[in-house]
Design a protein around this motif. Structure first.
Motif, mmCIF file in Angstrom:
data_model
loop_
_atom_site.group_PDB
_atom_site.id
_atom_site.type_symbol
_atom_site.label_atom_id
_atom_site.label_comp_id
_atom_site.label_asym_id
_atom_site.label_seq_id
_atom_site.Cartn_x
_atom_site.Cartn_y
_atom_site.Cartn_z
ATOM 1 N N SER A 2 -6.304 -3.947 -5.338
ATOM 2 C CA SER A 2 -7.435 -3.362 -6.229
ATOM 3 C C SER A 2 -6.836 -2.327 -7.273
ATOM 4 C CB SER A 2 -8.498 -2.704 -5.032
ATOM 5 O OG SER A 2 -7.610 -1.618 -4.563
ATOM 6 N N ASN A 3 -5.568 -2.242 -7.349
ATOM 7 C CA ASN A 3 -5.179 -1.002 -8.057
ATOM 8 C C ASN A 3 -5.876 0.480 -7.880
ATOM 9 O OD1 ASN A 3 -3.088 -0.057 -9.867
ATOM 10 N ND2 ASN A 3 -4.389 -0.644 -11.584
ATOM 11 N N LYS A 4 -6.520 0.544 -6.870
ATOM 12 C CA LYS A 4 -7.238 1.830 -6.801
ATOM 13 C C LYS A 4 -6.860 2.707 -5.394
ATOM 14 C CE LYS A 4 -11.223 -0.100 -8.880
ATOM 15 N NZ LYS A 4 -13.079 -0.309 -8.687
ATOM 16 N N TRP A 5 -7.041 3.871 -5.519
ATOM 17 C CA TRP A 5 -7.007 4.721 -4.449
ATOM 18 C C TRP A 5 -8.220 4.890 -3.534
ATOM 19 C CZ3 TRP A 5 -2.093 6.931 -3.162
ATOM 20 C CH2 TRP A 5 -1.316 6.876 -4.033
ATOM 21 N N ARG A 6 -8.054 4.858 -2.246
ATOM 22 C CA ARG A 6 -9.212 5.471 -1.295
ATOM 23 C C ARG A 6 -9.000 6.601 -0.621
ATOM 24 N NH1 ARG A 6 -7.149 0.721 0.906
ATOM 25 N NH2 ARG A 6 -6.513 0.996 3.188
ATOM 26 N N ARG A 7 -9.835 7.352 -0.282
ATOM 27 C CA ARG A 7 -9.832 8.504 0.578
ATOM 28 C C ARG A 7 -10.148 8.570 1.707
ATOM 29 N NH1 ARG A 7 -12.625 13.776 0.360
ATOM 30 N NH2 ARG A 7 -11.261 15.504 0.145
ATOM 31 N N ILE A 8 -9.148 9.120 2.823
ATOM 32 C CA ILE A 8 -9.551 9.292 4.158
ATOM 33 C C ILE A 8 -9.407 10.608 4.662
ATOM 34 C CG2 ILE A 8 -8.841 8.366 6.415
ATOM 35 C CD1 ILE A 8 -7.505 6.158 5.092
ATOM 36 N N VAL A 9 -10.427 10.897 5.476
ATOM 37 C CA VAL A 9 -10.398 12.347 5.740
ATOM 38 C C VAL A 9 -10.305 12.471 7.595
ATOM 39 C CG1 VAL A 9 -11.497 14.644 6.126
ATOM 40 C CG2 VAL A 9 -11.703 13.342 3.953
ATOM 41 N N GLY A 19 -6.622 23.536 8.254
ATOM 42 C CA GLY A 19 -7.606 22.809 7.193
ATOM 43 C C GLY A 19 -7.781 21.334 7.565
ATOM 44 N N THR A 20 -8.315 20.539 6.830
ATOM 45 C CA THR A 20 -8.350 19.256 6.674
ATOM 46 C C THR A 20 -7.239 18.446 6.328
ATOM 47 O OG1 THR A 20 -10.808 19.501 6.337
ATOM 48 C CG2 THR A 20 -10.147 17.266 6.169
ATOM 49 N N PHE A 21 -6.938 17.311 7.207
ATOM 50 C CA PHE A 21 -5.954 16.239 6.850
ATOM 51 C C PHE A 21 -6.463 15.388 5.736
ATOM 52 C CE2 PHE A 21 -3.022 13.065 7.864
ATOM 53 C CZ PHE A 21 -1.726 13.862 7.608
ATOM 54 N N ILE A 22 -6.100 15.129 4.609
ATOM 55 C CA ILE A 22 -6.561 14.396 3.886
ATOM 56 C C ILE A 22 -5.518 13.473 3.491
ATOM 57 C CG2 ILE A 22 -7.564 13.935 1.400
ATOM 58 C CD1 ILE A 22 -8.802 16.931 1.689
ATOM 59 N N CYS A 23 -6.015 12.032 3.360
ATOM 60 C CA CYS A 23 -4.964 11.133 3.129
ATOM 61 C C CYS A 23 -5.511 10.059 1.996
ATOM 62 C CB CYS A 23 -4.745 10.089 4.338
ATOM 63 S SG CYS A 23 -4.024 8.664 4.155
ATOM 64 N N PHE A 24 -4.724 9.966 1.204
ATOM 65 C CA PHE A 24 -4.824 8.709 -0.122
ATOM 66 C C PHE A 24 -4.149 7.666 0.188
ATOM 67 C CE2 PHE A 24 -6.239 12.970 -1.827
ATOM 68 C CZ PHE A 24 -7.428 12.482 -2.600
ATOM 69 N N SER A 81 0.956 -1.300 -0.119
ATOM 70 C CA SER A 81 -0.067 0.115 -0.079
ATOM 71 C C SER A 81 0.815 1.236 0.309
ATOM 72 C CB SER A 81 -0.884 0.219 1.314
ATOM 73 O OG SER A 81 -1.732 -1.163 1.403
ATOM 74 N N VAL A 82 0.298 2.416 -0.897
ATOM 75 C CA VAL A 82 1.241 3.804 -0.601
ATOM 76 C C VAL A 82 0.160 4.486 -0.015
ATOM 77 C CG1 VAL A 82 2.065 5.445 -2.309
ATOM 78 C CG2 VAL A 82 2.456 2.982 -2.804
ATOM 79 N N VAL A 83 0.846 5.412 0.921
ATOM 80 C CA VAL A 83 -0.188 6.636 1.750
ATOM 81 C C VAL A 83 0.630 7.795 1.309
ATOM 82 C CG1 VAL A 83 -0.712 7.358 3.786
ATOM 83 C CG2 VAL A 83 -0.557 4.796 3.577
ATOM 84 N N LEU A 84 -0.421 8.742 0.677
ATOM 85 C CA LEU A 84 0.056 10.057 0.632
ATOM 86 C C LEU A 84 -0.793 11.009 1.183
ATOM 87 C CD1 LEU A 84 0.292 9.997 -3.613
ATOM 88 C CD2 LEU A 84 2.124 9.665 -1.686
ATOM 89 N N ALA A 85 -0.446 11.713 2.331
ATOM 90 C CA ALA A 85 -1.055 12.381 3.233
ATOM 91 C C ALA A 85 -0.787 13.941 3.393
ATOM 92 C CB ALA A 85 -1.324 11.935 4.654
#
Length: 359
Positions: free
Chosen positions: A186-193, A175-180, A159-163
């Motif tokens: 799955s070869n997809k990104w999911r978004r965490i706020v 502001g808001t701390f957003i994490c992908f 997994s790769v995390v970009l935040a």
């Protein structure tokens, strides 16, 4: 020799010998016969090889003579010395952003927002799909504040995390701390706020540790450890040992030690190694205390990069040092011979030589 009486058969002995070869020698051994070539793709052998590799940590360093020059990558091994390796198979000019269990996460320098995950020893890589949007509108280059790579050797996934902080126009607050989070299956990104009030220095960003299915960062204030649980997509905080405090001349660094979370404390000419023995109960123990008298002049500018139960790698502005924990001997493994634009610790990462496909 009676292999059967010792609990081994000849094929098993050969398998265990091959599992301890350096990766380059192992790949050359594939040409010996079809059986050996097939062996390298079998789950049992891959597990044996990776288990041995995990105990042999190394350091990868990017060396650049200027901001415009093509970076040179070197690998520093405590037993085999220094060797160069190339990321030219990516067909791009990249910089290493994170490392975990033999995989590297690289970002493209000319094409912002493009990321790769590669295994430099097998020369396999995966180009990650682009994210939904830039991480921060105030950073047009799309670079994330935090970059993490989590590689599960047992499941053969990563997994790769970009935040980072996302701020709307006209607002000066963080502001808001957003994490992908990118999932290799799955070869997809999911978004965490989330809403985080902690900040990070460069070394806090560089030193991210993956253990127990979670990524760990030290906060810039050294008040706690920030944890991202990848199973439940939850951010939480972990306490530091009560005996630790970060003040004048007291520095803390986060590393991994034999599958456990570890903190390196440098204070008043001493280096203390702490290990989280009980992850659930957050039970920390100090397992080693090292005198820095032999490298007194380098102490203000050294950074721990990687460690095992036998040795500890540290990087300074122009040197990579190794400390043998049993013999208590210091050794210089690498030194920059010319003028480098950035200190070595700025681009140094822990590394391992493993068999793991990125495709």
């Amino acid at each position: 020799m009676n292999y059967q009486g010792a609990g081994f058969f000849p094929d098993e002995v050969i398998t265990r010998i091959l599992s301890r070869l350096p990766i380059k020698c192992l790949f050359r051994a594939r040409a010996v016969c079809k059986v050996w070539r097939k062996l390298l793709s079998e789950d049992y052998f891959v597990r044996l090889y990776n288990e041995a590799s995990v105990r042999d940590s190394m350091v990868v360093v990017e060396v650049s003579e200027s901001l415009e020059s093509v970076p040179t990558f070197i690998c520093v091994d405590s037993s085999r010395g220094v060797s160069e390796f190339s990321l030219g198979f990516l067909n791009d000019r990249v910089k290493v952003r994170a490392s975990c269990n033999g995989l590297l996460c690289c970002s493209s320098i000319p094409d912002k927002g493009v990321h790769y995950v590669c295994n430099p020893v097998t020369r396999e890589f995966r180009l990650l799909p682009r994210r939904e949007r830039p991480m921060n509108r105030f950073h047009p280059d799309g670079e994330a504040t935090l970059v993490g790579l989590a590689c599960d050797l047992c499941a053969q996934t990563f997994s790769v995390v970009l935040a980072g902080y996302h701020r709307t126009f006209g607002h000066r607050t963080d502001g808001t701390f957003i994490c992908f989070v990118y999932d290799s299956e799955s070869n997809k990104w999911r978004r965490i706020v989330s809403f985080q009030d902690d900040h990070f220095t460069h070394m806090n960003k560089n030193q991210v540790v993956f253990v127990n299915g979670a990524l760990h960062w030290l906060t810039g204030s050294f008040s706690c450890i920030l944890v991202l649980d990848l199973h439940y997509d939850i951010w939480r905080k972990m306490s530091l040992p009560e005996q630790l405090s970060c003040g004048s001349g007291n520095r803390l660094y986060l590393l991994e030690l034999d599958g456990c979370l570890s903190i390196i404390q440098i204070s008043e000419g001493w280096l203390n190694i702490w290990v989280l023995k009980d992850y659930e109960m957050e039970n920390w123990q100090m397992v080693d205390r090292v005198s820095l008298r032999c490298i007194r002049g380098l102490v203000p500018g050294i950074f721990p990069i990687s460690q095992t139960s036998e040795y500890l790698f540290l990087a300074s502005h122009k040197q990579v040092l190794v400390y043998q924990r049993k013999s208590r001997v210091w050794k210089e493994m690498y030194s920059v011979k010319n003028g480098s634009t950035l200190p070595l610790w700025f681009s140094a990462h822990a590394f391992r030589s493993v068999i793991l496909s990125c495709k």
